[in-house]
Scaffold this motif. Structure first.
Motif, PDB file in Angstrom:
ATOM      1  N   ALA A  26       9.454 -15.422  26.589  1.00 44.44           N
ATOM      2  CA  ALA A  26      10.795 -14.827  26.517  1.00 44.44           C
ATOM      3  C   ALA A  26      11.810 -15.725  27.217  1.00 44.44           C
ATOM      4  O   ALA A  26      11.539 -16.278  28.289  1.00 44.44           O
ATOM      5  N   GLU A  27      12.966 -15.844  26.597  1.00 39.78           N
ATOM      6  CA  GLU A  27      14.063 -16.629  27.166  1.00 39.78           C
ATOM      7  C   GLU A  27      14.429 -16.081  28.543  1.00 39.78           C
ATOM      8  O   GLU A  27      14.666 -14.891  28.703  1.00 39.78           O
ATOM      9  N   GLY A  28      14.439 -16.941  29.536  1.00 46.47           N
ATOM     10  CA  GLY A  28      14.855 -16.550  30.872  1.00 46.47           C
ATOM     11  C   GLY A  28      13.783 -15.883  31.726  1.00 46.47           C
ATOM     12  O   GLY A  28      14.034 -15.540  32.874  1.00 46.47           O
ATOM     13  N   CYS A  29      12.587 -15.695  31.198  1.00 45.48           N
ATOM     14  CA  CYS A  29      11.516 -15.067  31.989  1.00 45.48           C
ATOM     15  C   CYS A  29      10.592 -16.143  32.531  1.00 45.48           C
ATOM     16  O   CYS A  29      10.188 -17.058  31.808  1.00 45.48           O
ATOM     17  N   ALA A  30      10.262 -16.046  33.803  1.00 44.29           N
ATOM     18  CA  ALA A  30       9.398 -17.037  34.445  1.00 44.29           C
ATOM     19  C   ALA A  30       8.008 -16.483  34.749  1.00 44.29           C
ATOM     20  O   ALA A  30       7.183 -17.180  35.333  1.00 44.29           O
ATOM     21  N   LYS A  31       7.737 -15.241  34.361  1.00 43.45           N
ATOM     22  CA  LYS A  31       6.449 -14.622  34.679  1.00 43.45           C
ATOM     23  C   LYS A  31       5.319 -15.235  33.855  1.00 43.45           C
ATOM     24  O   LYS A  31       5.552 -15.952  32.890  1.00 43.45           O
ATOM     25  N   VAL A  32       4.095 -14.910  34.249  1.00 39.44           N
ATOM     26  CA  VAL A  32       2.905 -15.438  33.593  1.00 39.44           C
ATOM     27  C   VAL A  32       2.111 -14.301  32.957  1.00 39.44           C
ATOM     28  O   VAL A  32       2.351 -13.128  33.235  1.00 39.44           O
ATOM     29  N   PHE A  33       1.140 -14.676  32.124  1.00 40.55           N
ATOM     30  CA  PHE A  33       0.268 -13.691  31.481  1.00 40.55           C
ATOM     31  C   PHE A  33      -1.114 -14.296  31.312  1.00 40.55           C
ATOM     32  O   PHE A  33      -1.296 -15.516  31.329  1.00 40.55           O
ATOM     33  N   ALA A  34      -2.097 -13.425  31.140  1.00 34.85           N
ATOM     34  CA  ALA A  34      -3.443 -13.807  30.720  1.00 34.85           C
ATOM     35  C   ALA A  34      -3.792 -12.876  29.574  1.00 34.85           C
ATOM     36  O   ALA A  34      -3.649 -11.659  29.687  1.00 34.85           O
TER      37      ALA A  34
END
Length: 186
Positions: free
Chosen positions: A139-147
């Protein structure tokens, strides 16, 4: 998907620890990281305040795995984590939880247990899937991570909110493009 047979969700904890530090880089929210651990079935209630800075530092190190863009980078990041944890697996039966595997020696404290289980969970993820199952939110502007632990391995966002926001933005962009194409054709 249970990567390590542990009674806690070590992979989910790794993701949420990293994202908690992204959301609050200066650690202004008290007990934030301890709350992440409790949410992932770690016994963190009553842990000393000193765990927060140690967990925050570890979370920043975990982030290096999610930032890796190649399998070689991810493997190097995981190996750096594993080199800094003491892993001595053993079966334990405490607090009425039945027999289960611990990755640290019995005398290990909370932070050492978290470090070992999260490093091991990321090692299993990377060894099984390389970089195809984890990363930074698209997502534009999101710095979070996922697994991604789904069957179809199609996850690209940290949450359904980011996925929905991106889908709406893409839809609106298509509508604008069609409208502009229609006015320029006249």
């Amino acid at each position: 998907m249970d990567f390590i047979g542990y009674r806690s969700d070590a992979l989910g904890a790794a993701v949420d620890l990293v994202n908690a530090v992204i959301e609050d880089p200066d650690g202004r929210a008290p007990d934030q990281l301890r709350g992440v651990l409790v949410a992932h079935s770690y016994q963190a209630i009553g842990a000393p305040d000193s765990v927060e800075p140690a967990l925050r530092a570890w979370s920043r190190r975990l982030r290096t795995v999610f930032d890796a863009t190649t399998d070689d980078e991810a493997a190097a990041a995981v190996n750096a984590l594993l080199a800094d944890v003491r892993i001595e697996p053993h079966l334990t039966n405490h607090d009425g939880r039945g027999w289960h595997l611990h990755y640290t020696p019995p005398e290990a404290g909370l932070v050492d247990r978290i470090r070992a289980t999260t490093a091991f969970a990321l090692a299993m993820l990377v060894s099984e899937y390389g970089v195809t199952r984890h990363g930074r939110c698209a997502a534009e502007g999101c710095a979070k991570v996922f697994a991604d632990t789904s069957r179809n391995a199609a996850r690209r966002y940290c949450s359904s909110a980011c996925a929905n926001r991106s889908a709406v933005a893409a839809h609106r962009a298509r509508i604008r493009a069609r409208a502009q194409a229609g006015t320029s054709a006249r």
